[in-house]
Motif scaffolding. Structure first.
Motif, PDB file in Angstrom:
ATOM      1  N   THR A  67      -8.147  35.417 -76.536  1.00 16.05           N
ATOM      2  CA  THR A  67      -7.080  35.003 -77.448  1.00 16.05           C
ATOM      3  C   THR A  67      -6.844  33.499 -77.483  1.00 16.05           C
ATOM      4  O   THR A  67      -6.162  33.009 -78.378  1.00 16.05           O
ATOM      5  CB  THR A  67      -5.753  35.691 -77.068  1.00 16.05           C
ATOM      6  OG1 THR A  67      -5.415  35.323 -75.721  1.00 16.05           O
ATOM      7  CG2 THR A  67      -5.875  37.199 -77.187  1.00 16.05           C
ATOM      8  N   GLU A  68      -7.375  32.759 -76.515  1.00 18.92           N
ATOM      9  CA  GLU A  68      -7.123  31.321 -76.452  1.00 18.92           C
ATOM     10  C   GLU A  68      -8.369  30.610 -75.944  1.00 18.92           C
ATOM     11  O   GLU A  68      -9.046  31.097 -75.038  1.00 18.92           O
ATOM     12  CB  GLU A  68      -5.931  31.043 -75.526  1.00 18.92           C
ATOM     13  CG  GLU A  68      -5.417  29.633 -75.607  1.00 18.92           C
ATOM     14  CD  GLU A  68      -4.105  29.446 -74.864  1.00 18.92           C
ATOM     15  OE1 GLU A  68      -4.132  28.834 -73.781  1.00 18.92           O
ATOM     16  OE2 GLU A  68      -3.063  29.894 -75.375  1.00 18.92           O
ATOM     17  N   GLU A  69      -8.653  29.441 -76.523  1.00 23.78           N
ATOM     18  CA  GLU A  69      -9.788  28.630 -76.100  1.00 23.78           C
ATOM     19  C   GLU A  69      -9.479  27.978 -74.757  1.00 23.78           C
ATOM     20  O   GLU A  69      -8.327  27.862 -74.366  1.00 23.78           O
ATOM     21  CB  GLU A  69     -10.077  27.551 -77.152  1.00 23.78           C
ATOM     22  CG  GLU A  69     -10.488  28.101 -78.500  1.00 23.78           C
ATOM     23  CD  GLU A  69     -11.785  28.876 -78.456  1.00 23.78           C
ATOM     24  OE1 GLU A  69     -12.755  28.392 -77.843  1.00 23.78           O
ATOM     25  OE2 GLU A  69     -11.834  29.973 -79.043  1.00 23.78           O
ATOM     26  N   GLY A  70     -10.512  27.507 -74.085  1.00 25.92           N
ATOM     27  CA  GLY A  70     -10.316  26.755 -72.855  1.00 25.92           C
ATOM     28  C   GLY A  70     -11.182  27.262 -71.723  1.00 25.92           C
ATOM     29  O   GLY A  70     -11.413  28.463 -71.596  1.00 25.92           O
ATOM     30  N   THR A  71     -11.647  26.319 -70.901  1.00 28.78           N
ATOM     31  CA  THR A  71     -12.486  26.668 -69.760  1.00 28.78           C
ATOM     32  C   THR A  71     -11.943  26.080 -68.464  1.00 28.78           C
ATOM     33  O   THR A  71     -12.604  26.154 -67.439  1.00 28.78           O
ATOM     34  CB  THR A  71     -13.923  26.163 -69.987  1.00 28.78           C
ATOM     35  OG1 THR A  71     -13.891  24.748 -70.203  1.00 28.78           O
ATOM     36  CG2 THR A  71     -14.573  26.856 -71.169  1.00 28.78           C
ATOM     37  N   ASN A  72     -10.774  25.479 -68.510  1.00 29.14           N
ATOM     38  CA  ASN A  72     -10.171  24.875 -67.323  1.00 29.14           C
ATOM     39  C   ASN A  72      -8.816  25.515 -67.040  1.00 29.14           C
ATOM     40  O   ASN A  72      -8.287  26.245 -67.866  1.00 29.14           O
ATOM     41  CB  ASN A  72      -9.983  23.368 -67.527  1.00 29.14           C
ATOM     42  CG  ASN A  72     -11.299  22.644 -67.644  1.00 29.14           C
ATOM     43  OD1 ASN A  72     -12.208  22.887 -66.861  1.00 29.14           O
ATOM     44  ND2 ASN A  72     -11.413  21.772 -68.627  1.00 29.14           N
ATOM     45  N   TYR A  73      -8.250  25.172 -65.909  1.00 28.65           N
ATOM     46  CA  TYR A  73      -6.935  25.698 -65.527  1.00 28.65           C
ATOM     47  C   TYR A  73      -5.853  24.952 -66.281  1.00 28.65           C
ATOM     48  O   TYR A  73      -5.200  24.061 -65.761  1.00 28.65           O
ATOM     49  CB  TYR A  73      -6.745  25.586 -64.015  1.00 28.65           C
ATOM     50  CG  TYR A  73      -7.717  26.454 -63.274  1.00 28.65           C
ATOM     51  CD1 TYR A  73      -7.544  27.828 -63.261  1.00 28.65           C
ATOM     52  CD2 TYR A  73      -8.816  25.913 -62.632  1.00 28.65           C
ATOM     53  CE1 TYR A  73      -8.441  28.651 -62.614  1.00 28.65           C
ATOM     54  CE2 TYR A  73      -9.716  26.729 -61.969  1.00 28.65           C
ATOM     55  CZ  TYR A  73      -9.519  28.087 -61.971  1.00 28.65           C
ATOM     56  OH  TYR A  73     -10.410  28.907 -61.339  1.00 28.65           O
ATOM     57  N   ASP A  74      -5.715  25.321 -67.533  1.00 22.83           N
ATOM     58  CA  ASP A  74      -4.790  24.649 -68.429  1.00 22.83           C
ATOM     59  C   ASP A  74      -4.194  25.695 -69.363  1.00 22.83           C
ATOM     60  O   ASP A  74      -4.882  26.625 -69.778  1.00 22.83           O
ATOM     61  CB  ASP A  74      -5.565  23.598 -69.237  1.00 22.83           C
ATOM     62  CG  ASP A  74      -4.675  22.724 -70.085  1.00 22.83           C
ATOM     63  OD1 ASP A  74      -3.448  22.940 -70.109  1.00 22.83           O
ATOM     64  OD2 ASP A  74      -5.215  21.814 -70.737  1.00 22.83           O
ATOM     65  N   THR A  75      -2.926  25.543 -69.689  1.00 25.32           N
ATOM     66  CA  THR A  75      -2.267  26.513 -70.575  1.00 25.32           C
ATOM     67  C   THR A  75      -2.068  25.981 -71.989  1.00 25.32           C
ATOM     68  O   THR A  75      -1.590  26.707 -72.840  1.00 25.32           O
ATOM     69  CB  THR A  75      -0.894  26.927 -70.000  1.00 25.32           C
ATOM     70  OG1 THR A  75      -0.093  25.758 -69.840  1.00 25.32           O
ATOM     71  CG2 THR A  75      -1.051  27.642 -68.668  1.00 25.32           C
ATOM     72  N   SER A  76      -2.442  24.738 -72.231  1.00 27.74           N
ATOM     73  CA  SER A  76      -2.248  24.136 -73.566  1.00 27.74           C
ATOM     74  C   SER A  76      -3.578  24.130 -74.305  1.00 27.74           C
ATOM     75  O   SER A  76      -4.309  23.143 -74.281  1.00 27.74           O
ATOM     76  CB  SER A  76      -1.719  22.715 -73.428  1.00 27.74           C
ATOM     77  OG  SER A  76      -0.493  22.719 -72.746  1.00 27.74           O
ATOM     78  N   ASN A  77      -3.889  25.244 -74.956  1.00 27.43           N
ATOM     79  CA  ASN A  77      -5.162  25.391 -75.641  1.00 27.43           C
ATOM     80  C   ASN A  77      -4.933  26.037 -77.004  1.00 27.43           C
ATOM     81  O   ASN A  77      -3.991  26.799 -77.185  1.00 27.43           O
ATOM     82  CB  ASN A  77      -6.102  26.279 -74.820  1.00 27.43           C
ATOM     83  CG  ASN A  77      -6.350  25.741 -73.436  1.00 27.43           C
ATOM     84  OD1 ASN A  77      -7.042  24.763 -73.275  1.00 27.43           O
ATOM     85  ND2 ASN A  77      -5.752  26.364 -72.438  1.00 27.43           N
ATOM     86  N   PRO A  78      -5.829  25.756 -77.961  1.00 27.27           N
ATOM     87  CA  PRO A  78      -5.689  26.395 -79.274  1.00 27.27           C
ATOM     88  C   PRO A  78      -6.041  27.883 -79.208  1.00 27.27           C
ATOM     89  O   PRO A  78      -6.791  28.315 -78.329  1.00 27.27           O
ATOM     90  CB  PRO A  78      -6.685  25.629 -80.150  1.00 27.27           C
ATOM     91  CG  PRO A  78      -7.691  25.067 -79.197  1.00 27.27           C
ATOM     92  CD  PRO A  78      -6.950  24.818 -77.906  1.00 27.27           C
ATOM     93  N   ASP A  79      -5.514  28.636 -80.159  1.00 24.81           N
ATOM     94  CA  ASP A  79      -5.849  30.053 -80.274  1.00 24.81           C
ATOM     95  C   ASP A  79      -7.334  30.219 -80.560  1.00 24.81           C
ATOM     96  O   ASP A  79      -7.954  29.362 -81.194  1.00 24.81           O
ATOM     97  CB  ASP A  79      -5.069  30.701 -81.416  1.00 24.81           C
ATOM     98  CG  ASP A  79      -3.585  30.854 -81.119  1.00 24.81           C
ATOM     99  OD1 ASP A  79      -3.197  30.761 -79.938  1.00 24.81           O
ATOM    100  OD2 ASP A  79      -2.821  31.057 -82.069  1.00 24.81           O
TER     101      ASP A  79
END
Length: 176
Positions: A153-165
Protein backbone atom coordinates in the motif's frame (compact mmCIF):
# COMPACT_ATOMS: atom_id res chain seq x y z
CA UNK A 1 -9.74 -24.97 24.24
CA UNK A 2 -8.02 -22.16 26.11
CA UNK A 3 -4.67 -20.78 24.99
CA UNK A 4 -1.97 -18.36 25.99
CA UNK A 5 -0.50 -16.79 22.87
CA UNK A 6 2.91 -15.13 23.09
CA UNK A 7 4.57 -13.05 20.37
CA UNK A 8 8.26 -12.67 21.20
CA UNK A 9 10.14 -10.04 19.22
CA UNK A 10 13.52 -11.19 17.93
CA UNK A 11 14.20 -8.21 15.70
CA UNK A 12 17.80 -7.23 16.46
CA UNK A 13 20.73 -5.42 14.86
CA UNK A 14 23.00 -8.48 14.77
CA UNK A 15 20.67 -10.69 12.71
CA UNK A 16 19.45 -7.71 10.72
CA UNK A 17 22.88 -6.44 9.62
CA UNK A 18 24.04 -10.01 8.83
CA UNK A 19 21.32 -10.06 6.15
CA UNK A 20 22.77 -6.94 4.47
CA UNK A 21 20.07 -4.62 5.80
CA UNK A 22 20.66 -1.16 7.19
CA UNK A 23 20.87 -0.90 11.00
CA UNK A 24 17.62 -0.80 12.92
CA UNK A 25 16.23 2.62 13.73
CA UNK A 26 16.60 3.85 17.30
CA UNK A 27 12.81 3.85 17.74
CA UNK A 28 12.23 0.26 16.56
CA UNK A 29 9.04 -1.28 17.96
CA UNK A 30 5.87 -3.23 17.22
CA UNK A 31 2.38 -1.77 17.26
CA UNK A 32 -0.25 -3.34 19.51
CA UNK A 33 -0.76 -7.00 18.55
CA UNK A 34 -4.33 -7.37 17.22
CA UNK A 35 -6.41 -10.09 15.65
CA UNK A 36 -9.33 -12.47 15.93
CA UNK A 37 -10.45 -16.05 16.18
CA UNK A 38 -12.65 -17.00 13.24
CA UNK A 39 -13.93 -19.67 10.86
CA UNK A 40 -13.04 -20.48 7.25
CA UNK A 41 -15.68 -18.10 5.84
CA UNK A 42 -13.44 -15.06 6.43
CA UNK A 43 -9.86 -14.22 5.47
CA UNK A 44 -8.58 -11.04 7.10
CA UNK A 45 -5.26 -11.10 5.24
CA UNK A 46 -2.98 -13.45 3.35
CA UNK A 47 -0.06 -13.16 0.94
CA UNK A 48 -1.20 -12.72 -2.65
CA UNK A 49 -4.35 -10.79 -1.78
CA UNK A 50 -4.90 -7.05 -1.46
CA UNK A 51 -4.70 -5.60 2.02
CA UNK A 52 -7.99 -4.37 3.42
CA UNK A 53 -8.16 -0.81 4.73
CA UNK A 54 -7.84 -2.27 8.24
CA UNK A 55 -4.63 -4.16 7.43
CA UNK A 56 -3.30 -1.10 5.57
CA UNK A 57 -3.89 1.08 8.64
CA UNK A 58 -2.18 -1.41 10.96
CA UNK A 59 0.78 -1.86 8.59
CA UNK A 60 1.31 1.84 7.82
CA UNK A 61 0.45 3.56 11.10
CA UNK A 62 -0.21 0.94 13.76
CA UNK A 63 -3.82 2.19 13.79
CA UNK A 64 -6.23 -0.62 14.74
CA UNK A 65 -9.61 1.15 14.46
CA UNK A 66 -10.56 0.04 10.93
CA UNK A 67 -9.26 -3.50 11.46
CA UNK A 68 -11.37 -3.65 14.63
CA UNK A 69 -14.39 -2.61 12.50
CA UNK A 70 -13.61 -5.41 10.01
CA UNK A 71 -13.40 -7.98 12.80
CA UNK A 72 -16.54 -6.59 14.43
CA UNK A 73 -18.42 -6.94 11.10
CA UNK A 74 -17.21 -10.56 10.88
CA UNK A 75 -18.42 -11.17 14.45
CA UNK A 76 -21.81 -9.71 13.54
CA UNK A 77 -22.04 -11.93 10.44
CA UNK A 78 -21.09 -15.02 12.46
CA UNK A 79 -17.66 -15.55 10.88
CA UNK A 80 -15.53 -14.49 13.87
CA UNK A 81 -16.14 -14.58 17.59
CA UNK A 82 -13.61 -12.36 19.33
CA UNK A 83 -11.31 -9.38 18.92
CA UNK A 84 -7.83 -9.83 20.37
CA UNK A 85 -5.39 -7.09 21.33
CA UNK A 86 -2.37 -6.72 23.58
CA UNK A 87 0.51 -4.20 23.67
CA UNK A 88 4.17 -5.19 23.79
CA UNK A 89 6.31 -4.98 26.91
CA UNK A 90 8.80 -3.46 26.63
CA UNK A 91 7.63 -1.47 23.62
CA UNK A 92 10.63 -2.18 21.41
CA UNK A 93 11.71 -4.68 18.76
CA UNK A 94 12.67 -7.26 21.40
CA UNK A 95 9.39 -6.86 23.31
CA UNK A 96 6.80 -9.51 24.09
CA UNK A 97 3.02 -9.47 23.76
CA UNK A 98 1.03 -12.16 25.60
CA UNK A 99 -2.67 -12.82 25.11
CA UNK A 100 -3.88 -14.84 28.11
CA UNK A 101 -6.86 -17.20 28.47
CA UNK A 102 -8.01 -17.04 24.84
CA UNK A 103 -10.91 -19.48 24.53
CA UNK A 104 -11.29 -21.01 21.08
CA UNK A 105 -14.27 -23.11 19.97
CA UNK A 106 -14.78 -25.71 17.24
CA UNK A 107 -16.91 -23.14 15.38
CA UNK A 108 -14.04 -20.60 15.33
CA UNK A 109 -10.75 -22.57 15.37
CA UNK A 110 -8.67 -20.19 13.24
CA UNK A 111 -6.34 -17.48 14.50
CA UNK A 112 -5.27 -14.31 12.70
CA UNK A 113 -2.88 -11.79 14.28
CA UNK A 114 -1.05 -8.74 12.96
CA UNK A 115 1.35 -6.07 14.23
CA UNK A 116 3.13 -3.20 12.47
CA UNK A 117 6.89 -3.27 12.10
CA UNK A 118 7.60 0.27 13.21
CA UNK A 119 8.73 2.53 11.84
CA UNK A 120 8.23 1.31 8.28
CA UNK A 121 6.36 2.18 5.08
CA UNK A 122 3.77 -0.64 5.30
CA UNK A 123 5.52 -3.65 6.80
CA UNK A 124 3.97 -6.00 9.31
CA UNK A 125 4.28 -9.42 10.91
CA UNK A 126 1.56 -11.87 11.84
CA UNK A 127 -0.29 -15.08 11.15
CA UNK A 128 -3.34 -15.62 8.99
CA UNK A 129 -5.94 -18.33 9.44
CA UNK A 130 -3.78 -20.62 11.57
CA UNK A 131 -5.86 -23.61 12.65
CA UNK A 132 -5.60 -24.49 16.32
CA UNK A 133 -7.03 -27.92 15.48
CA UNK A 134 -5.09 -30.68 13.80
CA UNK A 135 -6.77 -33.91 12.74
CA UNK A 136 -9.78 -33.10 14.91
CA UNK A 137 -7.66 -32.49 18.01
CA UNK A 138 -6.70 -29.19 19.63
CA UNK A 139 -3.06 -28.21 19.29
CA UNK A 140 -1.34 -28.55 22.66
CA UNK A 141 1.67 -26.44 21.73
CA UNK A 142 2.38 -24.55 18.55
CA UNK A 143 5.44 -22.45 17.67
CA UNK A 144 5.46 -20.37 14.48
CA UNK A 145 8.38 -18.34 13.19
CA UNK A 146 7.07 -15.07 11.80
CA UNK A 147 8.56 -13.11 8.94
CA UNK A 148 7.94 -9.61 7.59
CA UNK A 149 5.30 -8.79 5.00
CA UNK A 150 4.77 -5.76 2.76
CA UNK A 151 1.12 -4.68 2.67
CA UNK A 152 1.52 -3.35 -0.91
CA UNK A 153 0.00 0.00 0.00
CA UNK A 154 2.95 2.38 0.39
CA UNK A 155 6.29 2.88 -1.36
CA UNK A 156 9.57 2.77 0.52
CA UNK A 157 12.48 0.50 1.36
CA UNK A 158 13.76 2.14 4.55
CA UNK A 159 12.51 2.53 8.11
CA UNK A 160 10.46 5.58 7.30
CA UNK A 161 6.74 6.32 7.55
CA UNK A 162 6.62 9.28 5.15
CA UNK A 163 6.20 7.60 1.78
CA UNK A 164 3.83 7.96 -1.18
CA UNK A 165 1.00 5.49 -1.70
CA UNK A 166 1.61 2.52 -3.99
CA UNK A 167 -0.57 3.18 -7.05
CA UNK A 168 -2.12 0.92 -7.99
CA UNK A 169 -2.18 -0.98 -4.71
CA UNK A 170 -0.29 -4.27 -4.85
CA UNK A 171 -0.88 -7.63 -3.18
CA UNK A 172 0.57 -8.49 0.22
CA UNK A 173 4.00 -10.06 -0.28
CA UNK A 174 6.67 -11.60 1.90
CA UNK A 175 9.78 -9.48 2.43
CA UNK A 176 12.04 -12.53 2.75
Amino acid sequence: ATYTITFTGNWNNTDHSNNGMTPLPSNDHWSILVGATHNTNIIFWEPGQMATLGIEDVAERGDNDEFFNEVDAAITSGDANQWLQQPFNPNNAMGTSTLMNITVSEDYPLLTLVTMIAPSPDWFAGVHGVSLRSGGNWETNLTIDLFPYDAGTEEGTNYDTSNPDTIPQEDITSLV
